[in-house]
Design a protein around this motif. Structure first.
Motif, PDB file in Angstrom:
ATOM      1  N   LEU A  69      -9.505  -1.136  -7.291  1.00 45.19           N
ATOM      2  CA  LEU A  69      -9.901  -1.627  -5.973  1.00 45.19           C
ATOM      3  C   LEU A  69      -9.428  -3.062  -5.754  1.00 45.19           C
ATOM      4  O   LEU A  69      -8.996  -3.425  -4.656  1.00 45.19           O
ATOM      5  CB  LEU A  69     -11.427  -1.545  -5.826  1.00 45.19           C
ATOM      6  CG  LEU A  69     -12.036  -0.148  -5.770  1.00 45.19           C
ATOM      7  CD1 LEU A  69     -13.545  -0.243  -5.629  1.00 45.19           C
ATOM      8  CD2 LEU A  69     -11.437   0.663  -4.632  1.00 45.19           C
ATOM      9  N   ALA A 105      -6.667  -3.657  -2.919  1.00 46.97           N
ATOM     10  CA  ALA A 105      -7.505  -4.117  -1.814  1.00 46.97           C
ATOM     11  C   ALA A 105      -6.717  -4.419  -0.540  1.00 46.97           C
ATOM     12  O   ALA A 105      -7.104  -3.966   0.550  1.00 46.97           O
ATOM     13  CB  ALA A 105      -8.309  -5.340  -2.246  1.00 46.97           C
ATOM     14  N   THR A 165     -11.679 -11.041   0.112  1.00 44.45           N
ATOM     15  CA  THR A 165     -10.861 -10.228  -0.785  1.00 44.45           C
ATOM     16  C   THR A 165     -10.021 -11.124  -1.678  1.00 44.45           C
ATOM     17  O   THR A 165      -9.421 -12.104  -1.215  1.00 44.45           O
ATOM     18  CB  THR A 165      -9.944  -9.294   0.024  1.00 44.45           C
ATOM     19  OG1 THR A 165     -10.753  -8.444   0.832  1.00 44.45           O
ATOM     20  CG2 THR A 165      -9.094  -8.442  -0.898  1.00 44.45           C
ATOM     21  N   MET A 181      -5.516  -1.052   0.865  1.00 48.62           N
ATOM     22  CA  MET A 181      -6.655  -0.255   1.311  1.00 48.62           C
ATOM     23  C   MET A 181      -7.222  -0.810   2.609  1.00 48.62           C
ATOM     24  O   MET A 181      -7.678  -0.061   3.483  1.00 48.62           O
ATOM     25  CB  MET A 181      -7.726  -0.224   0.223  1.00 48.62           C
ATOM     26  CG  MET A 181      -7.329   0.528  -1.022  1.00 48.62           C
ATOM     27  SD  MET A 181      -8.605   0.503  -2.289  1.00 48.62           S
ATOM     28  CE  MET A 181      -9.898   1.406  -1.454  1.00 48.62           C
TER      29      MET A 181
END
Length: 630
Positions: free
Chosen positions: A82, A86, A164, A89
């Protein structure tokens, strides 16, 4: 876990994940079908989908619990993925939300139109009566349940880059050098693991070092083997089936050197990696001739090819002659091989002081120790699991200038993560693929990512607004069309109603109609009872609404004759006192009184009343004797 319990080498995880994936997809479709049926208020009678869905939920919950216990390290890998994916996504999630905005906008606008139409059809009385909880409240609740989560999610996605962090979003000049490779047990995708063929294949692919596992035989010969027993990578079950579960350290080297260590690798049902490429004919023949090598054979190859050697030294089991002195035996074998001492990465912490004293040129490698312990033992290199490293002090090790090697890295995205994180070297099974990577995957500069971020947010917002406006405009268009159609229909209905009323008002029925009061009054029967009976209407109470017009009522040609009530009605409405001896008026007097009453009512309201057919009193005279006293 399955191999240790059953001795079978098979990709059970792929089979189970495929099976559960199919069941989950099918049960999800059943749940979606159920939601659609419930939305249309359809009662569900099929038991099979419900039972299957329940079983899938129970089975998947059970195996997810098992995976959470025995596979918990993989969840750490999922978290790292993830972090790595990130930015992409984030961008793909915004794209998905733009696609989802079409059905969301359709349903929101549809629900709004339905609520508006229902509100328009309701009268003021109905709105007050159903103010607390009605269909409009339900429609608003559905709108909130659909629209609010959608807009919250899209807002969070728009602001997600603020929180992020991805290691591969950095400036190009800060990107470290490409990490080096340690061949994990050689090149296990190209040759049988821990065999000389595997190590030679790793050297051909340009590895920095060779990694292996070492056990000691019962006659003190260090040999290369990963498992405690010999079942998986040798033919021990063919040669000596009763001793297949025995540790390899209890066998003499003379016996170990006769075991075949390569046939298992060429068997189709025993491939250790599902994405292995097929071997050539020459490699297959070479693999089938592989034997268990000694540590000295590996040291000889490393000395010849100028490679680093790093190995895990496994302590012998109890009752072994080298139970407490195995480290000293291995050090002596290394020193006797005449390999340069700096080419040895020493991992074993047991009896480390003796190793430093006996072989000071060995490069001491630690585990996931604290910075204080590494400094105290003068260790500048660590070999750690990547999952534990990225969650435990990577910045601290880098700040202390610790050389880091991580294992086990087989995927390109994970290797790119190590590269962007300035890791020095990785241990891998997939050397033939990772060596082809010349630039980390998913790498981008912060300025480029910010440009893509704002561009994606702006374009997606425009698309979402346009989709909502399109559905609103189309809904307005349909609503206007429905209103025009309904207005035309209402006009036609009113015109038809007027024509029917006019036609009915011109009809005359013989005997003449009578205007009934509420209910069948007993004035014609006994005028003295009218006031009492009017307060107690019967079950057949009805009123004919008059149709008002501007013209005067027509004159009644004949006297309206009374309708005699039925037997049951008389019992209900008239008390016993009504039939006490009194002077009953004649039928002519009754007609005159009824006519006067009717005319007075018509003069007061001046309506034009549609005629109601009533039986002639002449037909009712024969039924008079049947009336009984209550």
């Amino acid at each position: 876990v399955v191999f240790l319990g059953t001795g079978l080498w098979f990709f059970w995880s792929l089979l189970l994940l495929s099976l559960f994936g199919i069941l989950t997809a099918y049960s999800s479709l059943l749940l979606l079908l159920t939601e659609v049926l419930l939305w249309h208020m359809t009662e569900i009678f099929f038991l099979f989908p419900q039972i299957l869905t329940l079983l899938v939920i129970v089975v998947c919950t059970f195996f997810m619990l098992i995976l959470s216990i025995y596979w918990k390290d993989r969840w750490l890998t999922f978290g790292l993925s993830l972090k790595m994916f990130a930015p992409y996504m984030h961008l793909s999630s915004i794209t998905v939300m733009v696609v989802l905005s079409w059905p969301v906008a359709f349903y929101l606008i549809h629900l709004e139109q339905e609520a508006r139409m229902r509100r328009r059809k309701m009268t003021q009385y109905e709105r007050k009566r159903m103010k607390r909880f009605n269909i409009l409240t339900k429609l608003r609740a559905i709108q909130v349940a659909i629209g609010l989560p959608f807009f919250i999610i899209i807002l969070c996605l728009y602001l997600a880059p603020l929180g992020t962090y991805s290691p591969c979003i950095q400036e190009k000049d800060k990107l470290g050098p490409k990490p080096d490779f340690f061949g994990h047990r050689g090149a296990p995708m190209l040759g049988p693991e821990n065999t000389m063929m595997s190590f030679e294949k790793a050297v051909e692919n340009g590895v920095f070092g060779l990694e292996s596992d070492v056990y000691l035989s019962y006659d003190e010969v260090p040999f290369l083997m990963h498992d405690n027993d010999l079942r998986r990578t040798t033919n021990i079950r063919e040669v000596m089936p009763n001793a297949s579960l025995t540790s390899g350290s209890f066998f003499l080297w003379d016996f170990l050197s006769t075991l075949n260590a390569g046939k298992w690798f060429v068997q189709l049902q025993s491939k250790p990696f599902y994405n292995m490429k097929p071997l050539s004919k020459a490699d297959r023949e070479k693999a089938m001739r592989q034997m268990i090598p000694k540590l000295s054979d590996l040291l000889e190859l490393a000395q010849k090819e100028k490679k680093i050697v790093m190995f895990d030294l496994n302590a012998p089991p109890p009752k072994h002659p080298l139970r407490n002195t195995f480290v000293r035996r291995v050090v002596s074998v290394i020193l006797d091989s005449n390999i340069e001492q700096h080419r040895i990465y020493w991992l074993t912490a047991f009896d480390r002081q003796y190793v430093k004293l006996k072989a000071p040129g060995f490069q001491q490698v630690g585990r996931l120790y604290s910075i204080e312990r590494l400094t105290k033992e003068n260790i500048t290199k660590i070999n750690v699991d990547y999952k534990k490293l990225f969650y435990s002090g990577l910045r601290d090790y880098k700040a202390a200038n610790i050389n880091i090697n991580i294992y086990l890295v087989n995927e390109p995205w994970l290797y790119s993560l190590a590269w962007c994180s300035s890791i020095h070297s990785v241990t891998t099974d997939n050397i033939q693929l990772l060596r082809q990577i010349n630039h980390p995957y998913f790498f981008m500069t912060p300025s480029y990512y910010m440009f893509v971020w704002f561009l994606m947010d702006g374009v997606s917002a425009v698309f979402i607004i346009a989709i909502f406006y399109f559905h609103w405009w189309r809904g307005k268009k349909k609503e206007k069309a429905l209103e025009s159609t309904s207005s035309q229909t209402d006009t036609e209905i009113l015109q038809r109603g007027k024509s029917k009323n006019q036609y009915a008002s011109n009809l005359s029925i013989e005997p003449p109609p009578r205007i009934l009061e509420s209910p069948w009054t007993l004035k014609p029967l006994h005028p003295a009872l009218s006031n009492r009976i009017r307060k107690h209407p019967g079950p057949r109470h009805f009123v004919v609404a008059p149709k008002k017009t501007d013209r005067k009522p027509e004159s009644v040609k004949e006297t309206i004759k009374p309708l005699m009530p039925a037997k049951d009605n008389v019992r209900q409405l008239i008390s016993s006192k009504a039939f006490e001896p009194v002077q009953t008026p004649t039928w002519s007097a009754t007609r005159e009184s009824t006519l006067q009453t009717t005319l007075s009512a018509l003069k007061a309201d001046e309506p034009t009343v549609s005629s109601i057919e009533a039986p002639h009193p002449e037909t009712q005279r024969k039924r008079m004797p049947t009336i009984e006293s209550p």
